[in-house]
Design a protein around this motif. Structure first.
Motif, PDB file in Angstrom:
ATOM      1  N   GLU A  31       1.101  -1.428   0.041  1.00  0.00           N
ATOM      2  CA  GLU A  31      -0.083  -0.033  -0.360  1.00  0.00           C
ATOM      3  C   GLU A  31       1.289   1.210  -0.216  1.00  0.00           C
ATOM      4  OE1 GLU A  31      -3.863   2.157   2.597  1.00  0.00           O
ATOM      5  OE2 GLU A  31      -2.572   0.195   3.125  1.00  0.00           O
ATOM      6  N   GLY A  32       0.541   2.199  -0.936  1.00  0.00           N
ATOM      7  CA  GLY A  32       1.407   3.387  -0.509  1.00  0.00           C
ATOM      8  C   GLY A  32       2.515   3.383  -2.211  1.00  0.00           C
ATOM      9  N   ASP A  33       2.602   2.684  -2.650  1.00  0.00           N
ATOM     10  CA  ASP A  33       3.727   2.193  -4.077  1.00  0.00           C
ATOM     11  C   ASP A  33       2.994   2.924  -4.774  1.00  0.00           C
ATOM     12  OD1 ASP A  33       5.336   1.100  -2.266  1.00  0.00           O
ATOM     13  OD2 ASP A  33       5.579  -0.407  -3.253  1.00  0.00           O
ATOM     14  N   LEU A  34       3.556   3.826  -6.064  1.00  0.00           N
ATOM     15  CA  LEU A  34       3.135   3.930  -6.915  1.00  0.00           C
ATOM     16  C   LEU A  34       4.246   3.765  -8.099  1.00  0.00           C
ATOM     17  CD1 LEU A  34       1.358   5.807  -8.365  1.00  0.00           C
ATOM     18  CD2 LEU A  34       2.885   7.448  -8.787  1.00  0.00           C
ATOM     19  N   ALA A  35       3.659   2.717  -9.792  1.00  0.00           N
ATOM     20  CA  ALA A  35       4.696   2.683 -10.754  1.00  0.00           C
ATOM     21  C   ALA A  35       3.908   3.355 -12.110  1.00  0.00           C
ATOM     22  CB  ALA A  35       4.975   1.397 -11.308  1.00  0.00           C
ATOM     23  N   ALA A  36       4.759   4.394 -12.486  1.00  0.00           N
ATOM     24  CA  ALA A  36       3.979   5.248 -13.885  1.00  0.00           C
ATOM     25  C   ALA A  36       5.238   5.603 -14.628  1.00  0.00           C
ATOM     26  CB  ALA A  36       4.304   7.005 -13.044  1.00  0.00           C
ATOM     27  N   ILE A  37       4.524   5.336 -16.190  1.00  0.00           N
ATOM     28  CA  ILE A  37       5.487   5.313 -17.976  1.00  0.00           C
ATOM     29  C   ILE A  37       5.090   6.751 -18.087  1.00  0.00           C
ATOM     30  CG2 ILE A  37       4.087   3.828 -18.680  1.00  0.00           C
ATOM     31  CD1 ILE A  37       6.759   2.997 -19.886  1.00  0.00           C
ATOM     32  N   ILE A  38       5.848   7.766 -18.335  1.00  0.00           N
ATOM     33  CA  ILE A  38       5.112   8.366 -19.313  1.00  0.00           C
ATOM     34  C   ILE A  38       5.767   8.928 -20.818  1.00  0.00           C
ATOM     35  CG2 ILE A  38       5.106  11.402 -19.184  1.00  0.00           C
ATOM     36  CD1 ILE A  38       5.930   9.736 -15.994  1.00  0.00           C
ATOM     37  N   PHE A  39       5.003   9.059 -21.888  1.00  0.00           N
ATOM     38  CA  PHE A  39       5.278   9.531 -23.066  1.00  0.00           C
ATOM     39  C   PHE A  39       4.943  10.303 -23.544  1.00  0.00           C
ATOM     40  CE2 PHE A  39       6.449   8.217 -27.607  1.00  0.00           C
ATOM     41  CZ  PHE A  39       8.061   8.572 -27.529  1.00  0.00           C
ATOM     42  N   GLY A  40       5.827  11.667 -24.091  1.00  0.00           N
ATOM     43  CA  GLY A  40       5.083  12.482 -24.686  1.00  0.00           C
ATOM     44  C   GLY A  40       6.265  13.674 -25.727  1.00  0.00           C
ATOM     45  N   GLN A  41       5.338  14.209 -25.720  1.00  0.00           N
ATOM     46  CA  GLN A  41       6.509  15.301 -27.375  1.00  0.00           C
ATOM     47  C   GLN A  41       6.734  16.179 -26.352  1.00  0.00           C
ATOM     48  OE1 GLN A  41       5.389  16.033 -31.348  1.00  0.00           O
ATOM     49  NE2 GLN A  41       4.946  18.025 -30.417  1.00  0.00           N
ATOM     50  N   PRO A  42       7.548  17.177 -26.514  1.00  0.00           N
ATOM     51  CA  PRO A  42       7.711  18.186 -25.395  1.00  0.00           C
ATOM     52  C   PRO A  42       7.183  19.571 -26.102  1.00  0.00           C
ATOM     53  CG  PRO A  42       9.819  16.959 -24.841  1.00  0.00           C
ATOM     54  CD  PRO A  42       8.613  16.784 -26.036  1.00  0.00           C
ATOM     55  N   LEU A  43       7.377  20.538 -26.025  1.00  0.00           N
ATOM     56  CA  LEU A  43       6.095  21.762 -27.292  1.00  0.00           C
ATOM     57  C   LEU A  43       7.379  22.057 -28.733  1.00  0.00           C
ATOM     58  CD1 LEU A  43       4.199  23.758 -26.423  1.00  0.00           C
ATOM     59  CD2 LEU A  43       6.711  25.469 -26.155  1.00  0.00           C
ATOM     60  N   TYR A  44       7.390  21.871 -29.667  1.00  0.00           N
ATOM     61  CA  TYR A  44       7.570  21.817 -30.569  1.00  0.00           C
ATOM     62  C   TYR A  44       6.734  22.429 -31.476  1.00  0.00           C
ATOM     63  CZ  TYR A  44       9.016  19.085 -36.021  1.00  0.00           C
ATOM     64  OH  TYR A  44       9.458  19.418 -36.111  1.00  0.00           O
ATOM     65  N   LYS A  45       7.585  23.106 -32.556  1.00  0.00           N
ATOM     66  CA  LYS A  45       7.897  24.031 -33.903  1.00  0.00           C
ATOM     67  C   LYS A  45       6.705  23.091 -34.795  1.00  0.00           C
ATOM     68  CE  LYS A  45      10.754  27.380 -32.754  1.00  0.00           C
ATOM     69  NZ  LYS A  45      11.926  28.731 -33.296  1.00  0.00           N
ATOM     70  N   ASN A  46       6.061  23.380 -35.141  1.00  0.00           N
ATOM     71  CA  ASN A  46       5.039  22.177 -36.256  1.00  0.00           C
ATOM     72  C   ASN A  46       5.433  22.605 -37.214  1.00  0.00           C
ATOM     73  OD1 ASN A  46       3.537  20.242 -36.579  1.00  0.00           O
ATOM     74  ND2 ASN A  46       2.447  21.328 -36.951  1.00  0.00           N
ATOM     75  N   SER A  47       5.096  24.217 -37.070  1.00  0.00           N
ATOM     76  CA  SER A  47       4.870  25.134 -38.519  1.00  0.00           C
ATOM     77  C   SER A  47       5.201  26.417 -37.947  1.00  0.00           C
ATOM     78  CB  SER A  47       3.624  24.976 -39.704  1.00  0.00           C
ATOM     79  OG  SER A  47       2.750  25.319 -38.437  1.00  0.00           O
ATOM     80  N   VAL A  48       5.562  26.985 -39.458  1.00  0.00           N
ATOM     81  CA  VAL A  48       6.003  28.558 -38.977  1.00  0.00           C
ATOM     82  C   VAL A  48       5.677  29.347 -40.278  1.00  0.00           C
ATOM     83  CG1 VAL A  48       7.982  28.556 -37.968  1.00  0.00           C
ATOM     84  CG2 VAL A  48       7.739  28.372 -40.360  1.00  0.00           C
ATOM     85  N   SER A  49       5.257  30.761 -40.464  1.00  0.00           N
ATOM     86  CA  SER A  49       4.991  31.579 -41.464  1.00  0.00           C
ATOM     87  C   SER A  49       4.850  33.378 -41.714  1.00  0.00           C
ATOM     88  CB  SER A  49       3.453  31.391 -41.966  1.00  0.00           C
ATOM     89  OG  SER A  49       2.688  31.974 -40.747  1.00  0.00           O
ATOM     90  N   GLY A  50       4.785  33.544 -42.723  1.00  0.00           N
ATOM     91  CA  GLY A  50       5.636  35.057 -42.704  1.00  0.00           C
ATOM     92  C   GLY A  50       7.205  35.379 -42.742  1.00  0.00           C
ATOM     93  N   THR A  51       7.749  36.034 -41.750  1.00  0.00           N
ATOM     94  CA  THR A  51       9.498  35.548 -41.347  1.00  0.00           C
ATOM     95  C   THR A  51       9.583  35.117 -40.069  1.00  0.00           C
ATOM     96  OG1 THR A  51       9.023  38.003 -39.446  1.00  0.00           O
ATOM     97  CG2 THR A  51       9.404  38.512 -41.424  1.00  0.00           C
ATOM     98  N   ALA A  52       8.900  34.237 -39.215  1.00  0.00           N
ATOM     99  CA  ALA A  52       9.812  33.469 -38.750  1.00  0.00           C
ATOM    100  C   ALA A  52       9.914  32.283 -39.133  1.00  0.00           C
ATOM    101  CB  ALA A  52       8.102  32.965 -38.017  1.00  0.00           C
ATOM    102  N   THR A  53      11.243  32.111 -38.910  1.00  0.00           N
ATOM    103  CA  THR A  53      12.580  30.249 -39.490  1.00  0.00           C
ATOM    104  C   THR A  53      11.606  29.266 -38.139  1.00  0.00           C
ATOM    105  OG1 THR A  53      13.898  31.251 -38.580  1.00  0.00           O
ATOM    106  CG2 THR A  53      13.291  32.763 -40.047  1.00  0.00           C
ATOM    107  N   LYS A  54      12.004  28.250 -38.707  1.00  0.00           N
ATOM    108  CA  LYS A  54      12.042  27.062 -38.063  1.00  0.00           C
ATOM    109  C   LYS A  54      13.238  26.032 -38.672  1.00  0.00           C
ATOM    110  CE  LYS A  54       9.841  22.634 -37.820  1.00  0.00           C
ATOM    111  NZ  LYS A  54       8.570  21.611 -38.456  1.00  0.00           N
TER     112      LYS A  54
END
Length: 284
Positions: free
Chosen positions: A207-230
């Motif tokens: 009792e009180g034990d906890l197991a966890a696994i996390i997978f994900g994507q940190p913030l990422y520049k998916n697209s740019v437009s105008g004067t912004a660059t990637k």
């Protein structure tokens, strides 16, 4: 020099039966807006902040003195509306603004939480934010609009969250986010994406034990437009984390774990960052 640091100073109070108010000269939006994450606990939950808080709560939260006003309105037994307004560096006008509640970087956020059953909780959130620099100030990865002469950013953030108690000991939670950011003084725009999924398991051996696994994507520049660059973000970053919390006694728990950040800073040339952690938590 000797220093005394205070990282929370807030007052929460009821207004009738349905409202809860919140005022914090020094606080964070997650004090009033539900992170919708069973692993959200600095001493007992995930080892990384990425695993704890989604962009609705991370954006514009990097200052040492974030002032927050907000409320939680219970619309029904199943639904709540949570609203928070925060001012980053409210006590420090040296970052380019006048300080206070409206003179610098600010975030206005709202979240609707719906619980259709005891085992399921859903959330949809939105934040409108202004940042005095090209950065979103979330600490979630490379997060700036890059381009010539950008001195300020306005962003719209949308986050959807789900928490599902598959059994009384197994929980699945996930969130996904889009951030639409525009440079204040140029035609540069950038769309950022981020998401996370996690499984957690309670009381596996004792009792009180906890197991966890996390997978994900940190913030990422998916697209740019105008004067912004990637060009500074050619590759998609990923985060993988695993931990096991042992409850040694009623007051002491130990959590060994590890997490990896692949394509750190959105660039495969940086390789993989590996962080091993052993955390001991004393609870009184």
């Amino acid at each position: 020099a000797n220093e005394f640091n205070l990282n929370r100073l807030w007052y929460r109070f009821p207004i009738g039966d349905a409202f809860t108010g919140y005022v914090a000269p020094i606080g964070q939006p997650e004090d009033i807006i539900d992170p919708l994450n069973p692993l959200n606990n600095d001493g007992q939950g995930t080892l990384s902040r990425f695993g704890r808080l989604n962009p609705l709560l991370r954006i514009g939260s990097g200052g040492p003195s974030v002032a927050v006003l907000g409320f939680d309105w219970k619309l029904s037994p199943q639904g709540n509306l949570q609203v928070a307004y925060s001012a980053n560096n409210a006590a420090d006008p040296t970052t380019g603004g006048q300080g206070g509640l409206f003179g610098g970087s600010t975030v206005a956020a709202a979240q609707l939480v719906w619980k259709p059953s005891d085992a399921l909780k859903l959330g949809i959130g939105y934040a409108n934010s202004y940042h005095q620099t090209a950065s979103l100030d979330s600490g979630l990865n490379r997060e700036s609009i890059t381009g010539a002469g950008i001195t300020g950013t306005r962003a719209n953030t949308v986050v959807g969250s789900l928490v599902w108690d598959i059994t009384n000991k197994v929980t699945f939670n996930t969130w996904g986010s889009y951030i639409f950011a525009d440079a204040v003084n140029s035609a540069g725009s950038t769309t950022f994406t981020s998401w996370s999924t996690a499984f957690s398991f309670k009381d596996i051996f004792s009792e009180g034990d906890l197991a966890a696994i996390i997978f994900g994507q940190p913030l990422y520049k998916n697209s740019v437009s105008g004067t912004a660059t990637k060009v500074d973000s050619p590759n998609t970053p990923y985060h993988l984390e695993a931990l096991y919390r042992f409850r040694i006694s009623k007051n002491i728990s130990i959590t060994p774990g590890v997490y990896f950040v692949f394509n750190a800073n959105s660039n495969s040339a940086n390789g993989t960052a590996t962080v091993g952690v052993i955390r001991t938590t004393f609870t009184f």
